[in-house]
Design an enzyme around this catalytic site. Structure first.
Site, PDB file in Angstrom:
ATOM      1  N   GLU B  50       0.816  -1.217   0.000  1.00  0.00           N
ATOM      2  CA  GLU B  50       0.000   0.000   0.000  1.00  0.00           C
ATOM      3  C   GLU B  50       0.851   1.268   0.000  1.00  0.00           C
ATOM      4  O   GLU B  50       0.466   2.295  -0.561  1.00  0.00           O
ATOM      5  CB  GLU B  50      -0.955   0.023   1.195  1.00  0.00           C
ATOM      6  CG  GLU B  50      -2.092  -0.989   1.094  1.00  0.00           C
ATOM      7  CD  GLU B  50      -1.735  -2.355   1.654  1.00  0.00           C
ATOM      8  OE1 GLU B  50      -0.542  -2.584   1.984  1.00  0.00           O
ATOM      9  OE2 GLU B  50      -2.634  -3.205   1.772  1.00  0.00           O
ATOM     10  N   PHE B 112     -12.066  -6.498  13.914  1.00  0.00           N
ATOM     11  CA  PHE B 112     -10.976  -6.987  13.082  1.00  0.00           C
ATOM     12  C   PHE B 112     -10.595  -5.921  12.049  1.00  0.00           C
ATOM     13  O   PHE B 112     -11.444  -5.401  11.336  1.00  0.00           O
ATOM     14  CB  PHE B 112     -11.397  -8.286  12.381  1.00  0.00           C
ATOM     15  CG  PHE B 112     -10.345  -8.832  11.467  1.00  0.00           C
ATOM     16  CD1 PHE B 112      -9.111  -9.251  11.967  1.00  0.00           C
ATOM     17  CD2 PHE B 112     -10.558  -8.908  10.095  1.00  0.00           C
ATOM     18  CE1 PHE B 112      -8.126  -9.741  11.121  1.00  0.00           C
ATOM     19  CE2 PHE B 112      -9.580  -9.396   9.245  1.00  0.00           C
ATOM     20  CZ  PHE B 112      -8.358  -9.810   9.759  1.00  0.00           C
ATOM     21  N   GLN B 113      -9.325  -5.611  11.973  1.00  0.00           N
ATOM     22  CA  GLN B 113      -8.780  -4.609  11.054  1.00  0.00           C
ATOM     23  C   GLN B 113      -9.405  -3.230  11.232  1.00  0.00           C
ATOM     24  O   GLN B 113      -9.525  -2.458  10.292  1.00  0.00           O
ATOM     25  CB  GLN B 113      -8.879  -5.086   9.601  1.00  0.00           C
ATOM     26  CG  GLN B 113      -8.037  -6.336   9.378  1.00  0.00           C
ATOM     27  CD  GLN B 113      -7.822  -6.699   7.939  1.00  0.00           C
ATOM     28  OE1 GLN B 113      -8.668  -6.441   7.089  1.00  0.00           O
ATOM     29  NE2 GLN B 113      -6.674  -7.305   7.649  1.00  0.00           N
ATOM     30  N   LYS B 162     -17.596  -0.122   5.502  1.00  0.00           N
ATOM     31  CA  LYS B 162     -18.050  -1.111   4.524  1.00  0.00           C
ATOM     32  C   LYS B 162     -19.553  -1.043   4.279  1.00  0.00           C
ATOM     33  O   LYS B 162     -20.018  -1.146   3.140  1.00  0.00           O
ATOM     34  CB  LYS B 162     -17.662  -2.513   5.005  1.00  0.00           C
ATOM     35  CG  LYS B 162     -17.900  -3.575   3.945  1.00  0.00           C
ATOM     36  CD  LYS B 162     -17.246  -4.896   4.332  1.00  0.00           C
ATOM     37  CE  LYS B 162     -17.364  -5.889   3.184  1.00  0.00           C
ATOM     38  NZ  LYS B 162     -16.689  -7.146   3.490  1.00  0.00           N
ATOM     39  N   MET B 474      24.466   8.344   2.820  1.00  0.00           N
ATOM     40  CA  MET B 474      24.273   9.671   3.402  1.00  0.00           C
ATOM     41  C   MET B 474      24.489   9.657   4.908  1.00  0.00           C
ATOM     42  O   MET B 474      25.082  10.570   5.476  1.00  0.00           O
ATOM     43  CB  MET B 474      22.872  10.195   3.064  1.00  0.00           C
ATOM     44  CG  MET B 474      22.635  11.617   3.517  1.00  0.00           C
ATOM     45  SD  MET B 474      23.847  12.757   2.834  1.00  0.00           S
ATOM     46  CE  MET B 474      22.957  13.366   1.409  1.00  0.00           C
TER      47      MET B 474
HETATM   48  C1  LIG Z   1      12.430   5.396   5.476  1.00  0.00           C
HETATM   49  C2  LIG Z   1      13.718   6.028   5.842  1.00  0.00           C
HETATM   50  N1  LIG Z   1      14.503   5.477   6.798  1.00  0.00           N
HETATM   51  C3  LIG Z   1      15.674   6.060   7.125  1.00  0.00           C
HETATM   52  C4  LIG Z   1      16.102   7.196   6.514  1.00  0.00           C
HETATM   53  C5  LIG Z   1      17.420   7.846   6.900  1.00  0.00           C
HETATM   54  N2  LIG Z   1      18.341   7.841   5.748  1.00  0.00           N
HETATM   55  C6  LIG Z   1      18.515   8.915   4.971  1.00  0.00           C
HETATM   56  S1  LIG Z   1      19.561   8.647   3.712  1.00  0.00           S
HETATM   57  C7  LIG Z   1      19.851   7.068   4.206  1.00  0.00           C
HETATM   58  C8  LIG Z   1      20.801   6.188   3.469  1.00  0.00           C
HETATM   59  C9  LIG Z   1      20.289   5.777   2.147  1.00  0.00           C
HETATM   60  O1  LIG Z   1      21.148   4.795   1.617  1.00  0.00           O
HETATM   61  P1  LIG Z   1      21.155   4.445   0.075  1.00  0.00           P
HETATM   62  O2  LIG Z   1      19.760   4.250  -0.394  1.00  0.00           O
HETATM   63  O3  LIG Z   1      22.095   3.351  -0.191  1.00  0.00           O
HETATM   64  O4  LIG Z   1      21.623   5.810  -0.583  1.00  0.00           O
HETATM   65  P2  LIG Z   1      23.096   6.490  -0.579  1.00  0.00           P
HETATM   66  O5  LIG Z   1      23.048   7.552   0.465  1.00  0.00           O
HETATM   67  O6  LIG Z   1      24.091   5.429  -0.268  1.00  0.00           O
HETATM   68  O7  LIG Z   1      23.227   7.059  -1.939  1.00  0.00           O
HETATM   69  C10 LIG Z   1      19.130   6.774   5.365  1.00  0.00           C
HETATM   70  C11 LIG Z   1      19.160   5.518   6.107  1.00  0.00           C
HETATM   71  C12 LIG Z   1      15.239   7.749   5.531  1.00  0.00           C
HETATM   72  N3  LIG Z   1      15.530   8.881   4.898  1.00  0.00           N
HETATM   73  N4  LIG Z   1      14.078   7.151   5.204  1.00  0.00           N
END
Ligand SMILES: Cc1ncc(C[n+]2csc(CCOP(=O)(O)OP(=O)(O)O)c2C)c(N)n1
Ligand SMILES: [Mg+2]
Lengths: 157, 564
Positions: B50, B112-113, B162, B474
């Site tokens: 979803e 439920f749900q 529903k 990052m």
């Molecule tokens: C749902 C979610 N969880 C955690 C984060 C924190 N976060 C920001 S950037 C990142 C790393 C992303 O890694 P990747 O997709 O390999 O991209 P890269 O930075 O290596 O290019 C994280 C964990 C986020 N932005 N969104």
């Protein structure tokens, strides 16, 4: 930081389900203060009127007003400058206290004794919130058993 | 016409000219799905989660400019969709999300749900409704579409029990929307606009600060004209990429945390900020007290609450950017003298020469920035570009040569990993003639990887370019810079075989580590027109530069950081 000021805001909303949660969610979600909040339907209309006492800097109050306005069921937001403000308080005393003194104090704050039972009396006052504060400190020596304040309501002059 | 609530939903979608719906069925929404089965006016795309349905609807909305629509069931169906709602709310994306709810008689019984869906969505939607009577449905659905697309756009959630979808009532969709309490201002105060343009004419170093609101209001053509007419330089926010073409000599670049040196210096030296549909986000401004210090601020926004929220505006103008920009042009024609800003343009050119956006090639490894530039050279305007969240996202915003509005689709406000792939599916559904590229990371792609199935099934050939650094890059970069290289839980050495993963769903996978291999893979994926994963091994320790450390001032940039 600018100094926080007490502010009274009236909000006219469509009287529909969950409108009150929309307002309180906005305050909690954005970290705004609510000192008091009252709400009642406006007679012969589909609206309700909320009176919110809050505090914040000029900037914060401006944001609160704008954010309230953004809520879809909000018709009007009135940030009061020149207002008449009243609050009610009910106080329960043991009947053994000095009733004449209590009654005299109540009268000084637009109030009276509204209920008497076997062992307690209930008094009511209605005045500016600040004056209700004074009243409540003045009656401390009569050992109030329970105090309830209504929260402020206000009208622009 | 007397029809069921479920049929009303279908009729409303048809009346709103919805051609694509993204969703996932379940108990509480089954009556509506039964009607979906019986109709052939619009297409339903079954995503495999979803969250992805809502992101796909966002991608669809961003690429098309129309309202995106998603449908889900109650309980877990709804809670899975919440991230999408929050994402759309933060980025002002017009959506209508319809969820099933347990029957009215069971509401409040922990059925439920059952979950208090409107209670949850209240803080992450523009508005929401719990429909308790089928007779209200036509009005509610019509209002939902209207609220989603007007004013400052945003997601609207409609929760339908529903039994309400089974209830028969009168359907009349012809009544125009009339919400007494909702009348967005569009045109902007003429006197204020005139005063603002006078301020522009008197400024020495004015600067356009272009935000995502321009794209929402379809105003990029008008803004392009205004910029050219006045000869005033412009910076774009992350959300506004593509408003001006990279070919526009007056476009400096993106500003903010990973903006260019020239863009951030221009913002620090300007004497008049002309903010159009931008909201002074903390990732843009850095330290607020130093942001555009000494400059006067013109702030045009449709949302009064955005004006003076963070930076007090000297010329607040509430209105739709498109209307206001048009009025500004009428006044500017006679008032503004282009020549006046020539010395200012030279100053900016010097900033640019001093520290252009750049990266250094490596003799061993591919650089992620090269990959992005390469796709830009190869596809340029012919591609729509989505991203996930992380370093790859910032490099895309910095290095892809965007030439038009709605070309760049990325999660800005919420920063949702897992956004990119489903969004790219929605983009491809909205704009099938263009190549749909998703720049993603080895972390992010796994957050909605099941959408391979949707893309393959629906023949929506999204090309996912995984800039694979074996890191949550990052976060790793911040750990390097601010946590003394303690790389806590960001090492992604353990990885699936992305080629086989794509193949397992019927897609095509490529693994590349050289320029030649990358070119060949991209060419092949475009020619074959298939759902693809291109797993690009890139330099592991590359950092996104320049950078304004969070809370720092825009003019205090870290320009380079070489990590070993
Ligand atoms: C749902 C979610 N969880 C955690 C984060 C924190 N976060 C920001 S950037 C990142 C790393 C992303 O890694 P990747 O997709 O390999 O991209 P890269 O930075 O290596 O290019 C994280 C964990 C986020 N932005 N969104
Ligand atoms: Mg990574």
């Amino acid at each position: 930081m600018e100094a926080a000021e007490r502010r009274v805001i009236s909000v006219i909303v469509i009287n529909e389900a969950s409108v009150l949660s929309r307002i309180t969610d906005l305050f909690s979600g954005r970290g705004y203060n609510i000192t008091s909040l009252t709400v009642a339907p406006i007679p012969e209309s589909r609206y309700s009127r909320l009176t919110i006492v809050t505090s914040g800097s000029v900037r914060v109050i401006e944001q609160i007003t704008k954010q309230l306005h953004k809520l879809i069921p909000v018709l009007k937001v009135i940030e009061h400058a020149d207002l008449v403000e009243k609050e009610m308080a009910l106080v329960k005393f043991p009947i053994t206290e000095n009733l004449a003194d209590i009654s005299a104090l109540c009268a000084a704050y637009n109030g009276n004794i509204v209920n008497v039972s076997e062992d307690v009396i209930i008094t009511m006052v209605a005045d500016e919130p600040k004056r209700v504060d004074y009243f409540l400190s003045a009656i401390k020596r009569f050992h109030p058993k329970e105090i309830v304040r209504s929260g402020a309501v206000a009208l622009e002059r | 016409m007397q029809i069921s609530g479920a049929q009303m939903v279908i009729e409303a979608l048809i009346a709103e000219k919805v051609d694509t719906l993204f969703g996932y069925p379940g108990g509480a929404i089954m009556n509506v799905y039964d009607e979906i089965y019986k109709q052939n006016s619009f297409k339903h795309i079954l995503t495999r989660h979803e969250q992805a349905a809502v992101h796909a609807a966002e991608g669809y909305a961003k690429a098309s400019g129309k309202v995106g629509v998603a449908m889900i069931t109650s309980g877990p169906g709804f809670t899975n969709a919440v991230t999408g709602l929050a994402d759309a709310y933060m980025d002002s994306i017009p959506l209508v999300v319809i969820s099933g709810q347990v029957p009215m008689s069971l509401i409040g019984t922990d059925a439920f749900q059952e979950i208090d869906a409107v209670g949850i969505s209240r803080s992450c939607t523009k508005h929401n409704y719990l429909v308790t009577d089928a007779a209200d449905l036509p009005r509610v659905l019509k209002e939902a579409f209207y609220i989603a697309r007007t004013g400052r756009p945003g997601p609207v959630h409609v929760d339908i029990p529903k039994d309400v979808t089974a209830q028969i009532a009168k359907f009349d969709y012809s009544k125009p929307v009339d919400i007494e309490t909702y009348k967005p201002t569009t045109s902007g105060n003429t006197r204020q606009i005139k005063k603002a343009v006078e301020a522009i004419a008197h400024a020495k170093r004015p600067l356009f600060y272009l935000g995502g609101g321009i794209i929402n209001s379809n105003a990029s053509e008008d803004v392009r004209k205004l910029v050219t007419m006045t000869g005033i330089p412009a910076v774009e926010t992350f959300m506004a990429r593509g408003t001006l073409s990279v070919k526009d000599p007056l476009l400096i670049s993106m500003l903010g945390m990973h903006g260019s040196y020239a863009a951030n210096m221009a913002m620090s030296e300007t004497d008049l900020v002309i903010a159009l549909g931008a909201r002074f986000d903390d990732r843009v401004t850095g330290k607020l007290s130093e942001f555009a210090k000494g400059a006067k601020i013109i702030h045009v926004d449709i949302d009064p609450a955005s004006i003076s929220k963070l930076v007090p505006a000297d010329f607040p103008i509430v209105g739709d950017v498109k209307h206001v920009v048009k009025s500004m042009m009428d006044v500017a024609k006679t008032l503004v003298d282009k020549e006046r800003y020539t010395p200012w343009l030279e100053t900016i050119e010097n900033f640019n020469r001093l520290h252009p956006l750049s990266y250094k090639e490596d003799s061993q490894d591919l650089k992620p920035q090269w990959v992005i530039q390469r796709v830009g050279e190869t596809l340029g305007d012919k591609a729509n570009i989505s991203t996930d969240v992380g370093q790859h996202q910032m490099w895309t915003a910095q290095f892809y040569p965007f030439t038009r509005a709605r070309q760049f689709i990325s999660s800005g406000g919420l920063g949702t990993m897992g956004f990119g792939f489903p969004a790219a599916i929605g983009v491809k559904a909205a704009d099938p003639k263009r190549v749909s590229i998703n720049f993603t990371g080895d972390g992010s792609i796994l957050m909605n990887v099941q959408e391979l199935m949707t893309a393959v099934e629906q023949k929506l050939p999204v090309i996912n370019i995984i800039l694979n650094n074996n890191y949550l890059g990052m976060v790793r970069q911040w750990q390097t810079l601010f946590y003394n290289k303690r790389h806590s839980e960001t090492d992604l050495s353990m990885q699936p075989d992305f080629v086989m993963l794509a193949q397992a769903f019927g897609g095509v996978g490529y693994r590349v580590s050289t320029k030649e291999e990358f070119d060949a893979a991209l060419k092949d994926a475009i020619e074959k027109n298939v759902v693809a994963f291109i797993d690009v091994k890139v330099h592991r320790l590359e950092n996104v530069m320049p950078m304004v450390p969070s809370g720092g001032s825009l003019f205090n940039m870290m320009l380079d950081y070489k990590e070993k």
